[in-house]
Write an enzyme that holds these catalytic residues in place. Structure first.
Site, mmCIF file in Angstrom:
data_model
loop_
_atom_site.group_PDB
_atom_site.id
_atom_site.type_symbol
_atom_site.label_atom_id
_atom_site.label_comp_id
_atom_site.label_asym_id
_atom_site.label_seq_id
_atom_site.Cartn_x
_atom_site.Cartn_y
_atom_site.Cartn_z
ATOM 1 N N CYS A 1 53.072 9.205 -3.326
ATOM 2 C CA CYS A 1 54.090 8.947 -2.313
ATOM 3 C C CYS A 1 55.413 9.527 -2.798
ATOM 4 C CB CYS A 1 54.225 7.445 -2.096
ATOM 5 S SG CYS A 1 55.493 6.988 -0.899
ATOM 6 N N LEU A 2 56.171 10.121 -1.885
ATOM 7 C CA LEU A 2 57.466 10.700 -2.260
ATOM 8 C C LEU A 2 58.438 9.614 -2.746
ATOM 9 C CD1 LEU A 2 57.971 13.294 0.627
ATOM 10 C CD2 LEU A 2 57.231 13.739 -1.729
ATOM 11 N N GLY B 1 53.785 13.959 4.265
ATOM 12 C CA GLY B 1 54.145 12.917 5.221
ATOM 13 C C GLY B 1 55.425 12.223 4.808
ATOM 14 N N HIS C 1 54.132 2.442 5.692
ATOM 15 C CA HIS C 1 55.578 2.544 5.454
ATOM 16 C C HIS C 1 56.371 1.852 6.560
ATOM 17 C CE1 HIS C 1 56.191 4.872 1.864
ATOM 18 N NE2 HIS C 1 55.450 5.881 2.259
ATOM 19 N N HIS D 1 48.749 5.655 5.435
ATOM 20 C CA HIS D 1 49.858 5.645 4.468
ATOM 21 C C HIS D 1 51.207 5.526 5.194
ATOM 22 C CE1 HIS D 1 51.682 7.058 0.529
ATOM 23 N NE2 HIS D 1 52.688 7.222 1.370
ATOM 24 N N GLU D 2 51.392 6.329 6.249
ATOM 25 C CA GLU D 2 52.678 6.316 6.970
ATOM 26 C C GLU D 2 52.826 5.067 7.831
ATOM 27 O OE1 GLU D 2 54.745 8.294 5.800
ATOM 28 O OE2 GLU D 2 53.309 9.614 4.834
ATOM 29 N N GLN E 1 61.595 5.676 4.630
ATOM 30 C CA GLN E 1 61.805 6.318 3.333
ATOM 31 C C GLN E 1 63.172 6.993 3.225
ATOM 32 O OE1 GLN E 1 57.735 8.320 3.476
ATOM 33 N NE2 GLN E 1 58.057 8.098 1.279
HETATM 34 NI NI NI Z 1 54.685 7.454 1.151
#
Ligand code: NI
Length: 169
Positions: free
Chosen positions: A92-93, A45, A138, A134-135, A50
């Site tokens: 998370c990235l 995701g 963000h 999660h998204e 991000q």
């Molecule tokens: Ni994330």
């Protein structure tokens, strides 16, 4: 084009984003880049925040590109339903190398628009429900670390600060 992914602590990652108003070429380019960036990472995701774009857009693909039907693109998503609780390890990235157990809904329904502006409603359970939360977080400038409390959170934040001081973050 693969875009650089902001990391925890970078200001733009922690800001709430705005609704998309126009479904123009710029938006199509953003979505293409987000998908490419997510697959390259690789991750399941990615939110526009991000990659430093303050718009309410996220992409999710639990198959990381293996299933051609697996890609979900959501523009201006809103919650329709959220229920239940799950506790699973999550990363998370924007926080490479870190993970923690986060409280998430076990079932979630999100309504939004696809990249062409068509309305769609998607129900997710288990991993997809977690990815949705999660998204969606963000889009509000919230990273999973912000959802942790006490020692768990402090430990990660301190380790990130140390990496930053060493120029490795
Ligand atoms: Ni994330």
């Amino acid at each position: 084009m693969i875009r650089p992914i902001l990391r925890y602590g970078e200001r733009d990652l922690h800001r709430a984003s705005s609704e998309v108003a126009v479904f123009d070429e710029q938006l199509q380019g953003l979505v293409d880049d987000m998908v490419e960036t997510m697959y390259a990472a690789p991750g399941i995701g990615l939110a526009a925040t991000q990659v430093g774009v303050p718009l309410r857009v996220f992409v999710i693909d639990l198959s990381v590109g293996r299933d051609p039907e697996g890609l979900i693109t959501m523009v201006n998503p809103v919650w329709i339903e959220r229920e239940g609780v799950q506790l699973e390890e999550e990363g998370c990235l924007s926080a490479p190398g870190f993970s923690a157990t986060v409280v998430r809904p076990s079932r979630a329904v999100v309504r939004g628009l696809d990249r062409a502006g068509r309305e769609r409603t998607i129900e997710g359970t288990n991993l997809l429900a977690r990815a949705f939360q999660h998204e969606m977080d963000h889009l509000e400038g919230t990273v999973f670390i912000d959802r942790l409390r006490g020692i768990k959170r402090d430990l990660i934040v301190r380790r990130i600060q140390k990496l930053k001081r060493g120029g490795r973050w």
